[in-house]
Structures are given as structure tokens and as C-alpha cells.
Write an enzyme that holds these catalytic residues in place. Sequence first.
Site, PDB file in Angstrom:
ATOM      1  N   GLU A 109      -4.787   3.292  -8.458  1.00 43.97           N
ATOM      2  CA  GLU A 109      -6.095   3.853  -8.101  1.00 43.97           C
ATOM      3  C   GLU A 109      -6.258   5.194  -8.803  1.00 43.97           C
ATOM      4  OE1 GLU A 109      -6.971   4.549  -3.903  1.00 43.97           O
ATOM      5  OE2 GLU A 109      -8.652   5.842  -4.463  1.00 43.97           O
ATOM      6  N   HIS A 133      -1.023  10.259  -3.101  1.00 43.21           N
ATOM      7  CA  HIS A 133      -2.280   9.766  -2.528  1.00 43.21           C
ATOM      8  C   HIS A 133      -3.410  10.773  -2.631  1.00 43.21           C
ATOM      9  CE1 HIS A 133      -5.293   9.136   0.655  1.00 43.21           C
ATOM     10  NE2 HIS A 133      -5.234   7.907   0.187  1.00 43.21           N
ATOM     11  N   GLU A 183       0.935  -0.704  -5.043  1.00 38.19           N
ATOM     12  CA  GLU A 183      -0.139   0.261  -5.318  1.00 38.19           C
ATOM     13  C   GLU A 183       0.386   1.624  -5.771  1.00 38.19           C
ATOM     14  OE1 GLU A 183      -2.104   2.383  -2.264  1.00 38.19           O
ATOM     15  OE2 GLU A 183      -4.045   2.300  -3.248  1.00 38.19           O
ATOM     16  N   HIS A 225       0.835  -1.209   0.000  1.00 35.30           N
ATOM     17  CA  HIS A 225       0.000   0.000   0.000  1.00 35.30           C
ATOM     18  C   HIS A 225       0.869   1.258   0.000  1.00 35.30           C
ATOM     19  CE1 HIS A 225      -2.657   2.978   2.208  1.00 35.30           C
ATOM     20  NE2 HIS A 225      -3.448   2.589   1.225  1.00 35.30           N
ATOM     21  N   ASP A 245      -1.424   5.460  -6.257  1.00 37.51           N
ATOM     22  CA  ASP A 245      -2.549   6.397  -6.323  1.00 37.51           C
ATOM     23  C   ASP A 245      -2.153   7.424  -7.368  1.00 37.51           C
ATOM     24  OD1 ASP A 245      -4.236   5.384  -4.189  1.00 37.51           O
ATOM     25  OD2 ASP A 245      -2.734   6.132  -2.795  1.00 37.51           O
TER      26      ASP A 245
HETATM   27  O1  G3P Z   1      -6.864   1.897  -2.436  1.00 40.62           O
HETATM   28  C1  G3P Z   1      -6.911   1.110  -1.290  1.00 40.62           C
HETATM   29  C2  G3P Z   1      -6.696   2.024  -0.179  1.00 40.62           C
HETATM   30  O2  G3P Z   1      -5.525   2.715  -0.498  1.00 40.62           O
HETATM   31  C3  G3P Z   1      -7.840   2.964  -0.044  1.00 40.62           C
HETATM   32  O3  G3P Z   1      -7.573   3.928   0.813  1.00 40.62           O
HETATM   33  O4  G3P Z   1      -7.305   6.304   1.115  1.00 40.62           O
HETATM   34  O5  G3P Z   1      -5.331   4.813   1.264  1.00 40.62           O
HETATM   35  O6  G3P Z   1      -6.359   5.307  -0.952  1.00 40.62           O
HETATM   36  P1  G3P Z   1      -6.594   5.149   0.526  1.00 40.62           P
HETATM   37 CA    CA Z   2      -5.310   3.884  -2.642  1.00 42.06          CA
END
Ligand code: G3P
Ligand code: CA
Length: 358
Positions: A170, A76, A61, A34, A63
Site C-alpha cells: 500500500e 503503517h 501486505e 495484514h 504499508d
Molecule cells: O490496506 C488494507 C488495510 O490495511 C487498510 O487499512 O489502515 O490498516 O492500512 P490500514
Molecule cells: Ca494497509
Amino acid sequence: MKKRACVLGLAVISNIGLASVSWAKDPAQIVVAHRGASGYLPEHTLPAKALAYGMKPDYIEQDVVMTKDDQLVVLHDHYLDRVTNVAEVFPDRAREDNRYYAIDFTLAEIKQLKVTEGFTLDDSGKPKAVFQDRFPIWQSNFSVPTFAEEIEMIQGLNKTLGYDVGLYPEIKAPAFHRHEGKDISKAVLTMLKKYGYTSKDDKVYLQSFDPIELKRIDKELMPEMKMDLKLVQLMAYTDWNETMVYKGDTSTPYSYDWMFKDDGMQQVAQYADGIGPWKPMVIDDKSTSSNIMVMPLVAQAKKAGLKIHPYTFRADEGRIPSYAKDFNDMLDIFYNKAKVDGVFTDFPDKAVTFLNRK
Ligand code: G3P
Ligand code: CA
């Protein structure tokens, strides 16, 4: 409710050497790094992604947000102020709400910024790290990567180290981007296609909190672009204001209420391959160590054929739910009692070790 203040195709036997590990397209239960190895280095920096890579997660991941000059960067928030020195470098560039929007800056400007651990300002305006025991704030030298730079690094490492680590991008605030005149979803898909990710067999999950945009991606954009990627619907509660719906210049929170109804998961399965629920949507926070309560959502999602990848697993002090003894116990509850298909974690090494991959 308030948001937190975010077959085996492997020969999976402990103590086998790395050379004998074969990287399956997708093992039965996965680890998603993450924001990289964000428990150890500032989130979404290339060093945090390289460190994560070495921990052998299944996916890393990203963002993704867009700049003024239509470049995709890995951040993020669609703001720059939580993790960079933007307020110091460009003091006059905040909007009326006092936030510095990535979309108001060119890539060349964003590249001038230093990235650090996430911080808030205390009463005297002094930055204070959100996670006190993580990497020290303002230490060393980190910058905001582009999405392309990160894909190229992961693909390069897949070549040099021989693992098969996937992408888990994301699309952040797609409605906000479209309101600002930018089709971020199309740009992300174009970038993924350019780097060879086009089908459900490719090692990528594309995620978003915005159901309207995910349906558009599934029903319009991907068919137009001859793509068919695995999609994940991230889940939120309406009052988090995670997804906004725009009418002119007015925006209101998207209502997620339908997703929690009995047929919600069947509806999601019409356009997505999986869900990314918040942890308490999977295990009731009122659980105790002797009474772990798996939420009905889990059975509903499984019945609908959806993968379940909850977020976010953190080992920091105060981040383990009271029903779990420690981080491993929390993983055990989610992987083995709720039988989720994967977890998003800031500590990918711990989850990989838990799954006995080393
Ligand atoms: O995308 C999974 C998780 O990252 C969702 O929460 O706010 O950390 O993007 P966030
Ligand atoms: Ca995310």
C-alpha cells in the site's frame, strides 16, 4: 461515521500434504496477511512477515512510506511514534503537532529504533498496548524493515519453501509525500519492477486510499514505465481524513462521496481491478445473526468486474461484529454469504484454515 478507533486452482481438500498443494496464481478466494501475522508479533516486522509466510497466505501486505533520504520502509503510519521508541532516541525531532514523521529521518536513523506492538500513552505518559492480549510491548528486539528487505525475504522463502506468496503493498499518503517533494508512487513502482513485478499476471496487488494517485499510476506512471499491475482502490469515508488534497500548504479531506453512489464502482473500474472496503461497507453493521444484510456495494462492485478484499479481520476480544458468533462465523459470512474475493486479516492462519487449505 468514525473509523475503527484499520479455483482454487489449488487442490483444496483438507488433510492433503503440503507437497501436493499446487500454488495457483490466484485462487478464487484469497487470504492477505495484514501487516504480516500481526496478531502474533509486532506489525510489519520481518519476524511477523516470516511467521505469516509459514501460515501460507496468498499475499503478505506491506504499508510503505519514504524516509528523508528517499528510502522505502515498511510502516503503517507515516509517523514513527505509535510503534517505535523514537521519542526516547530522538526527543527533539517531533514536529509542531508532536508527531515524529518518518520522512524527517534517514534510514540509518530509523534503523536505530526499536519496534514494538502499537501503543498509546496513558494519562501519566506511560505506553499502553492497543491490543492488550497481543505480543508484550518492548519485548525482544525488532526493527523497521526496508521494502527491499521484505521483498527479498518473501522471494527467498518462495525459493526455499516453494510456495508462491505474493506482495500486497500500500502506498501510504502519496499526496503528503508529494507535498514534501517525494514521488513515493514512482519509487514503489521502480522497486517492484526491479524485483520482477511488472504485469497483471505477477503476484502483486498495489493498493492506495488515494483515487487521484491511483488514476495517475494507471494512466501515467505505469504506461511510462511499461508496467501494468493489478490496482486496488481502498475505500474510506470522507470524515476519516484518510486522504488529503493539498493546495499550497493547506490540505482538505478528499471527498469519497462519489464512490458510494450507484455508478461509483463503474468509475473505479476505469482504473482499478479491485476494491478494499471497510467491513461495514460490505455487511451492514445493523445485521443480526438471523438477518445478515449484504450492502449494495457488493453487487455494484461485482457487476463492475472488481475484486472485493475487505479489511480488517481481527480475532481479538471486542473485534467480532455482534452479528457473528465468532471469528470463523465472521469469515463464513464474508466469504460465503457476501462472496468476497479475499480478506485482510491479522490472523492469516485462521483464515487459511477456514478455507481448508492445510
Ligand atoms: O490496506 C488494507 C488495510 O490495511 C487498510 O487499512 O489502515 O490498516 O492500512 P490500514
Ligand atoms: Ca494497509
